[in-house]
Scaffold this active site. Structure first.
Site, PDB file in Angstrom:
ATOM      1  N   HIS A   1       7.609  43.067 -11.917  1.00 40.94           N
ATOM      2  CA  HIS A   1       6.473  43.100 -10.990  1.00 40.94           C
ATOM      3  C   HIS A   1       5.831  44.489 -11.023  1.00 40.94           C
ATOM      4  CE1 HIS A   1       4.680  42.880  -6.722  1.00 40.94           C
ATOM      5  NE2 HIS A   1       3.895  42.237  -7.562  1.00 40.94           N
TER       6      HIS A   1
ATOM      7  N   GLU B   1       9.057  46.808 -10.155  1.00 44.55           N
ATOM      8  CA  GLU B   1      10.176  46.072  -9.560  1.00 44.55           C
ATOM      9  C   GLU B   1      10.770  45.181 -10.654  1.00 44.55           C
ATOM     10  OE1 GLU B   1       9.003  45.710  -4.859  1.00 44.55           O
ATOM     11  OE2 GLU B   1       8.241  44.131  -6.152  1.00 44.55           O
TER      12      GLU B   1
ATOM     13  N   SER C   1       3.500  37.843  -7.775  1.00 46.58           N
ATOM     14  CA  SER C   1       3.555  38.646  -6.547  1.00 46.58           C
ATOM     15  C   SER C   1       4.410  37.984  -5.487  1.00 46.58           C
ATOM     16  CB  SER C   1       2.155  38.768  -5.935  1.00 46.58           C
ATOM     17  OG  SER C   1       1.262  39.383  -6.803  1.00 46.58           O
TER      18      SER C   1
ATOM     19  N   ASN D   1       6.061  43.702  -1.503  1.00 54.56           N
ATOM     20  CA  ASN D   1       5.213  42.694  -0.856  1.00 54.56           C
ATOM     21  C   ASN D   1       5.846  42.091   0.396  1.00 54.56           C
ATOM     22  OD1 ASN D   1       3.205  43.190  -2.633  1.00 54.56           O
ATOM     23  ND2 ASN D   1       3.558  41.386  -3.912  1.00 54.56           N
TER      24      ASN D   1
END
Ligand SMILES: CCCCCCCCCCCCCC(=O)CC(=O)SCCNC(=O)CCNC(=O)[C@H](O)C(C)(C)COP(=O)(O)OP(=O)(O)OC[C@H]1O[C@@H](n2cnc3c(N)ncnc32)[C@H](O)[C@@H]1OP(=O)(O)O
Ligand code: NAI
Length: 300
Positions: free
Chosen positions: A155, A167, A134, A205
């Site tokens: 991701h 991602e 992450s 994120n």
């Protein structure tokens, strides 16, 4: 039939040409994310090995996958999917014949590097390595291997069977061939992909973490309760979950790993200062849904 059900019940077979070169996938880490990734990979026709530290963790993970499939699929499809899933505690043995490794273990750079360094010696030359991290730069993990051209980030989002986004991250050393294969794999997993550079938090994120940290600061300053923040963001901003519900869902331990890692890396950035409230809950073992209590107590 619901859309999610349709996606999961398409008749995939592992001999299908839609996979390009990626047919056999090894998922390391059988927790929240690993189980979801393995479920979707096997549901879309890939042969999947899941690796974790103990047989007990692996059995629980397999049971979680089966239960999750029961929400959306029939007996025959579930049997096919479960038939494409195997479990192993020996990571080196698991990667001997694999095309792609997806690592989803604890959010800790040194632990991830140690794992990839040993996998690098065991996996065939063509195997592509990826991390589902992450918050850790992919290049910091890839340096543990001699295959940086065959290294990238995949991701996924939680819950993996439902969230449509993937991602796909490249580091400067990632070859075009590797990146194209990862994008193709995302498509084969029925995900919508976005191309990401190896920047902190990639896309989602980078935006999500400051928002969530500001939510916890509001509560620490006594400006609002977690319940009111969650209600406000759901009803006022249209989010499916408020930030505190989402933290319980992600896992408070994982959230703490992320924020502590970024604070260490960027000590002067006030956005990433540790949160006393988050630290307290983690120290009390209140890790969210996985332990039955975090910001909220889970309903039985
Ligand atoms: C405040 C404290 C701060 C602490 C510090 C913060 C640090 C930073 C933390 C950052 C964390 C980063 C983690 C990360 O790296 C990235 C992430 O993953 S972020 C998390 C992203 N996820 C979300 O935002 C989830 C938000 N929530 C939702 O979208 C919904 O609530 C959810 C989908 C989870 C549930 O919705 P709900 O409507 O309740 O679900 P249903 O049960 O009705 O199902 C909807 C739909 O899906 C189908 N379905 C259900 N289960 C499955 C299954 N197992 N497999 C396949 N499909 C499934 C179901 O049939 C429904 O389909 P329909 O077609 O709609 O019928
Ligand atoms: N929880 C979330 O919402 C999301 C998490 N991630 C990332 O995915 C990764 C995993 O997160 P979660 O699944 O939430 O964690 P988790 O705590 O649910 O699962 C991690 C699993 O890895 C296993 N493990 C630890 N070290 C291992 C090793 N050396 N070899 C094999 N298995 C090992 C643990 O036993 C555990 O089962 C982390 O990097 C996290 O940042 C990414 C997207 C969303």
């Amino acid at each position: 039939m619901a859309q999610a059900t349709r996606v999961f019940c398409r008749n995939f077979s592992s001999s299908s040409s839609r996979f390009g070169n990626i047919k056999h996938v090894t998922v390391i880490g059988a927790g929240l994310m690993g189980a979801g990734i393995a479920q979707v990979a096997a549901s879309t026709g890939h042969q999947v090995v899941i690796v974790d530290q103990t047989d007990d963790i692996l059995s629980k993970s397999k049971a979680t996958i089966e239960k999750s499939l029961q929400r959306v699929a029939g007996e025959t499809f579930i049997a096919e999917v479960m038939g494409r899933l195997t479990i192993k505690t020996d990571a080196a043995a698991a990667v001997k014949n694999t095309d792609l490794v997806i690592e989803a273990i604890v959010e800790n750079l040194e632990v991830k590097k140690k794992l990839f360094s040993s996998l690098d010696k065991a996996a065939p030359k063509h195997t592509i390595f990826t991390s589902n991290t992450s918050s850790i730069p992919i290049k910091d993990i890839a340096v543990a291997t001699q295959r940086q051209d065959r290294f990238g980030g995949l991701h996924f989002f939680n819950p993996v069977p439902i969230m449509k986004l993937l991602e796909v991250i490249r580091i400067p050393a990632t070859s075009d061939e590797t990146f194209d294969k990862l994008l193709g794999f995302g498509k084969a997993m029925d995900k919508s992909t976005v191309n990401c550079k190896d920047t902190p938090g990639f896309i989602v994120n980078r935006l999500l973490v400051p928002y969530m940290m500001e939510a916890i600061r509001m509560v620490e300053r006594g400006e609002a309760s977690p319940q009111d923040v969650d209600t406000a963001m759901k009803l006022g901003a249209g989010y499916p979950m408020g930030p505190f519900e989402l933290t319980d869902y992600v896992g408070l331990d994982t959230c703490k790993f992320i924020i502590d890692g970024w604070h260490k890396k960027y000590p002067d950035n006030p956005l990433f200062m540790p949160s006393p409230l988050l630290d307290k809950l983690v120290s009390e073992g209140k890790l969210g849904n996985k332990t039955g209590e975090g910001f909220y107590k889970q309903k039985k």
